[in-house]
Design a protein around this motif. Structure first.
Motif, PDB file in Angstrom:
ATOM      1  N   PHE A   8      23.764  13.944 139.884  1.00 36.17           N
ATOM      2  CA  PHE A   8      24.233  14.192 138.517  1.00 36.17           C
ATOM      3  C   PHE A   8      23.981  12.967 137.640  1.00 36.17           C
ATOM      4  CE2 PHE A   8      27.777  14.020 135.406  1.00 36.17           C
ATOM      5  CZ  PHE A   8      27.443  15.155 134.666  1.00 36.17           C
ATOM      6  N   ALA A   9      24.332  11.787 138.149  1.00 37.34           N
ATOM      7  CA  ALA A   9      24.136  10.562 137.375  1.00 37.34           C
ATOM      8  C   ALA A   9      22.658  10.301 137.126  1.00 37.34           C
ATOM      9  CB  ALA A   9      24.767   9.372 138.105  1.00 37.34           C
ATOM     10  N   ALA A  48      27.134  13.630 143.278  1.00 39.25           N
ATOM     11  CA  ALA A  48      27.485  12.698 142.203  1.00 39.25           C
ATOM     12  C   ALA A  48      26.291  11.833 141.831  1.00 39.25           C
ATOM     13  CB  ALA A  48      28.665  11.820 142.634  1.00 39.25           C
ATOM     14  N   TYR A  49      25.546  11.384 142.845  1.00 38.36           N
ATOM     15  CA  TYR A  49      24.357  10.562 142.588  1.00 38.36           C
ATOM     16  C   TYR A  49      23.307  11.373 141.823  1.00 38.36           C
ATOM     17  CZ  TYR A  49      20.034   8.032 143.512  1.00 38.36           C
ATOM     18  OH  TYR A  49      18.828   7.382 143.370  1.00 38.36           O
ATOM     19  N   PRO A  95      33.710   6.429 138.133  1.00 37.96           N
ATOM     20  CA  PRO A  95      32.358   6.394 137.565  1.00 37.96           C
ATOM     21  C   PRO A  95      32.380   6.679 136.070  1.00 37.96           C
ATOM     22  CG  PRO A  95      32.712   8.478 138.679  1.00 37.96           C
ATOM     23  CD  PRO A  95      33.963   7.677 138.886  1.00 37.96           C
ATOM     24  N   ALA A 114      33.145  11.658 136.482  1.00 37.61           N
ATOM     25  CA  ALA A 114      33.741  12.526 137.493  1.00 37.61           C
ATOM     26  C   ALA A 114      34.253  13.816 136.861  1.00 37.61           C
ATOM     27  CB  ALA A 114      34.864  11.786 138.208  1.00 37.61           C
ATOM     28  N   ARG A 167      30.496   1.809 137.536  1.00 43.49           N
ATOM     29  CA  ARG A 167      31.887   2.033 137.920  1.00 43.49           C
ATOM     30  C   ARG A 167      32.803   1.070 137.182  1.00 43.49           C
ATOM     31  NH1 ARG A 167      31.378   5.595 141.945  1.00 43.49           N
ATOM     32  NH2 ARG A 167      33.600   5.651 142.429  1.00 43.49           N
ATOM     33  N   ARG A 178      31.283  15.981 135.593  1.00 42.34           N
ATOM     34  CA  ARG A 178      30.543  16.673 136.657  1.00 42.34           C
ATOM     35  C   ARG A 178      31.265  17.930 137.121  1.00 42.34           C
ATOM     36  NH1 ARG A 178      30.021  16.189 142.383  1.00 42.34           N
ATOM     37  NH2 ARG A 178      31.596  14.539 142.466  1.00 42.34           N
ATOM     38  N   THR A 179      32.612  17.880 137.159  1.00 41.51           N
ATOM     39  CA  THR A 179      33.354  19.061 137.619  1.00 41.51           C
ATOM     40  C   THR A 179      33.238  20.228 136.650  1.00 41.51           C
ATOM     41  OG1 THR A 179      35.396  18.321 136.532  1.00 41.51           O
ATOM     42  CG2 THR A 179      35.028  17.603 138.815  1.00 41.51           C
ATOM     43  N   ASP A 227      29.432  15.286 148.712  1.00 38.22           N
ATOM     44  CA  ASP A 227      29.880  15.123 147.335  1.00 38.22           C
ATOM     45  C   ASP A 227      29.277  13.861 146.722  1.00 38.22           C
ATOM     46  OD1 ASP A 227      31.759  16.114 145.192  1.00 38.22           O
ATOM     47  OD2 ASP A 227      32.510  14.061 145.433  1.00 38.22           O
ATOM     48  N   ALA A 228      29.103  12.824 147.545  1.00 38.96           N
ATOM     49  CA  ALA A 228      28.477  11.585 147.051  1.00 38.96           C
ATOM     50  C   ALA A 228      27.036  11.840 146.632  1.00 38.96           C
ATOM     51  CB  ALA A 228      28.537  10.501 148.125  1.00 38.96           C
TER      52      ALA A 228
END
Length: 776
Positions: free
Chosen positions: A486-487, A483-484, A572, A663, A563, A666-667, A479-480
């Motif tokens: 996506f950012a 997230a990276y 985030p 966060a 963050r 992204r979901t 998941d990390a």
């Protein structure tokens, strides 16, 4: 920190060239940031004696000198310095010499007077970072001697010291490290301690202060004068300017042994010296010439009249050593690192001493450093030292740590014998106190546990010798990772739109955090402006806007991904701030236009299909704002700052800002990207124009059209908006809108009847809303 290779060799026999020594130090964990060469390696610079000096006929600030450079005839030199006298010997750059910076010396006229060279300062020869006037050479210097013989070249290592290794902040400490890896013995220049060491508890006002160790020793009959050249040169190597022989000796010992010292003029001390806590707001006049209001609890050295030094940071102006001083009190001490750090940070007062005390000096070296300084003072200033060293406080007991040899082999994965493990620890200066226990000397107080001992063994044996026993296994995306990714995708797309990424501090002031909800306060803040963990990215970006405006930037599109912190946790976020020119006027007739909220909203919509809902009461610092939704769920806020805030930032154009919860965003975004084929059949466009109540948002009009779910309607766009506050063309409480409707079928070319029928249904739906009238 700067380390002189020649100075280093006073402690350890190391003839390695600088490049090999750099490799050795890197292995030890010392980062070598740079290697510099100091000294004079310039041809045609010689010792000259000033024979005569007269005022320049055409310039008040220049003099005309006759100098003897060892040739048959004196040379005439025009000079602007004032710190010399006839008979002084100085460096003379002859015609043809090339000084640092490719400055070529040649004969010429200065304000109409011939000059046959240039007398030089230490800075011009790169012998010092700062210099006032000419470099005055020792009287015994021989006229005509090349300066390369007086100042041979020297290698200086510039080291990056990690905070846990305070023992590396001295030449002796670095020499110890070299000895570990070369096997050469260390020569420690510590003279014997005085005959009597006397406990003087009166020096400590607080009996509960168990951390401080404070020593004083009196030296009478000293003669304060300029330092000898060797001492001046040694200090210049590490970037210090010579003050006088007593002060220079305390600085010399600081860089030699790593122990800060301070010398008081005994005649300026009223009554007994004692170490105590400062009262809130107590005045302190420091050596830098400034007056400070001390925070309560700061440790000070005081006499009957008040503070004479801020413990571990800086001496006082009124008690310093000057040319009239004859008796001195020499201080050598250990202060609690956290207490020194707190005082230094709260006052913004930093020094070479505070840098070392904050990291923790060797408490066992306090008396030794005092003895070393006394030895040098007696050599260079004369005088008589008291046979009594007054001491307050007690040395802390040495740490003892147990080490399991099998644990070393297990952690390192090395086949290494017990004897080799023990030998490695002895080489780094640890003492085997029997069995599995090891005693830690005072200069290695960062060694606290068994793992630290194992690390020392690994350093000595060589980390490169630890075998690789396992290959890395493939791991799926976590998941990390997602997230990276996506950012990073957002970063790249914003950069492609012309935005610039900013990185701002995670620490903000209480005032900055107040507008954005609850924040987390620091227990030990550096200052009021860094007292809170940021709960929004916007304050940092606003500060960046101010800096860019101060530099004259015309267009400022910034974003940051980072963050934020609240009592509920760490989250985030992404924020954008824009102001200034969106388009600048140019020769093609383009008109200047400032960024507006629609530009920012358009950029955000390009990142995702978001919708907005205006807020009737926008939160501070916004003057107008809207919540931003994706698939019906709120992901952020977007708007224009209040005019008052805009003025505070110094902006002449509107400042627009937005912040998003990454966060949540992204979901709501599908991981699978879809593409559509190019249209095979042409589309058709119809424009509709109507008036509506001024209070009716366009968003509601758009939503009403979309709610019809017309199958052929492809897109909706507002292309004209008109209001008339005077009511001359349309009523003042009305606005005129023009909307473009695009129709297309993926299966066939549409007929005019189909398009007109769909347009009529849309117009009929809008007519049913109160206040909408079409202009036919």
């Amino acid at each position: 920190m700067k380390i002189s290779l020649n100075w280093l060799r006073d402690f350890v026999d190391c003839q390695l060239p600088a490049s090999d020594l750099e490799t050795l130090l890197r292995r030890a964990g010392l980062e070598v940031a740079a290697i510099h060469e100091r000294g004079v390696a310039i041809d045609k610079v010689v010792v000259a004696e000033i024979l005569e000096s007269v005022q320049h006929p055409n310039a008040d600030r220049l003099s005309v000198c006759k100098v003897n450079d060892g040739s048959e005839h004196p040379r005439q030199i025009v000079c602007g310095a004032k710190n010399y006298k006839v008979g002084d010997k100085v460096p003379l750059a002859l015609p043809g010499a090339v000084l640092p910076g490719d400055f070529k010396i040649k004969p010429g006229k200065l304000r109409g007077v011939e000059s046959e060279g240039m007398m030089c300062s230490a800075k011009e020869l790169r012998l010092a970072e700062d210099a006032q006037g000419l470099l005055i050479l020792p009287p015994e210097s021989v006229v005509g001697t090349p300066l390369t013989e007086i100042f041979p070249t020297e290698t200086i290592l510039e080291l990056e010291i990690t905070p846990n290794r305070a023992d590396w902040l001295s030449h002796l400490g670095v020499a110890r490290e070299i000895a570990v890896f070369t096997g050469s013995p260390v020569k420690n220049p510590i003279p014997p301690l005085p005959a009597h060491v006397e406990q003087a508890s009166r020096l400590l006002s607080d009996p509960a202060d168990k951390a401080t160790i404070y020593t004083l020793r009196k030296i009478s009959g000293v003669k304060v004068a300029p330092s000898p050249q060797w001492l001046v040169d040694r200090l210049a190597v590490v970037g210090l300017r010579s003050i006088n022989n007593v002060v220079d000796i305390t600085n010399y010992v600081l860089f030699e042994l790593g122990q800060p010292l301070h010398a008081f003029d005994a005649a300026k001390i009223s009554g007994d010296i004692r170490v105590r806590a400062a009262a809130e707001g107590e005045n302190f006049h420091a050596l830098d010439g400034k007056e400070y209001k001390l925070p309560a609890g700061s440790l000070v050295i005081a006499d009957n009249n008040g503070p004479v030094a801020l413990a571990g940071v800086m001496g006082g102006e009124g008690s310093g050593v000057t040319e009239t001083t004859t008796d001195i009190l020499l201080e050598s001490a250990f202060f609690e690192p956290s207490r020194v750090r707190r005082a230094s940070r709260s006052l913004g007062l930093f020094s070479d001493s505070s840098y070392r005390f904050e990291r923790g000096v060797d408490p066992e070296g306090v008396a030794n450093a005092s003895a070393r300084a006394v030895e040098l003072i007696l050599q260079l200033t004369g005088g008589t030292a008291s046979e009594i060293l007054e001491v307050a406080g007690e040395l802390p007991p040495r740490t003892k740590i147990s080490l399991r040899h099998d644990r070393v082999r297990s952690v390192l994965g090395l086949e290494i014998s017990d004897a080799e493990i023990d030998a490695a620890l002895v080489r780094v200066g640890l003492i085997h106190s029997g069995g599995s226990e090891w005693e830690i000397p005072g200069y290695r107080r960062e060694i606290l546990r068994e793992a630290d001992l194992i690390e020392e063994v690994a350093r000595v044996v060589g980390i490169e010798k630890i075998p690789s026993r396992a290959e890395g296994l493939f791991a799926g995306s976590s998941d990390a990772d997602l997230a990276y990714d996506f950012a990073m995708d957002l970063r790249r797309r914003l950069a492609g739109m012309g935005f610039h990424e900013a990185r701002t501090s995670t620490l903000v002031s209480n005032a900055d955090a107040a507008d954005f909800g609850e924040s987390v306060a620091l227990k030990n803040p550096f200052g009021d402006d860094q007292s809170q963990l940021r709960n929004s990215l916007l304050p940092g970006l606003f500060a960046a806007v101010v800096r860019n405006l101060d530099q004259g930037a015309k267009s400022i599109p910034l974003f940051e991904v980072g963050r934020v912190f609240t009592p509920a946790g760490e989250f985030p976020r992404m924020a954008l701030v824009v102001t200034g020119d969106r388009f600048s006027a140019d020769w093609r007739g383009v008109e200047t236009r400032s960024w507006d909220v629609f530009d920012l909203l358009g950029a955000v919509r390009d990142l995702g299909g978001v919708e907005t809902n205006p807020l009737p009461s926008p939160p501070s610092p916004f003057g107008a704002a809207a919540e931003v939704f994706l698939h019906g769920k709120k992901i952020g806020l977007l708007g224009q700052l209040h005019p008052g805030v805009t003025r505070q930032l110094g902006a002449n154009a509107p400042v627009l800002a937005a912040e998003f919860d990454l966060a949540t965003w992204r979901t709501l975004v599908s991981r699978d990207r879809t593409t559509s084929p190019l249209a095979k059949f042409p589309g058709s466009v119809r424009d509709i124009a109507f008036t509506a109540p001024l209070s009716l948002p366009y968003g509601e009009v758009r939503a009403a059209i979309e709610s019809l779910k017309e199958p052929l309607l492809q897109s909706i766009g507002l292309f004209d908006l008109f209001t008339d506050p005077k009511g001359e063309k349309i009523p003042a409480d009305k606005k005129s809108l023009a909307v473009s409707l695009s129709f297309r079928s993926p299966e066939r070319t549409l007929t005019a009847d189909e398009v007109n029928a769909a347009t009529d249904r849309i117009k009929a739906a809008l007519r049913s809303r109160s206040g909408i009238e079409f202009r036919e």
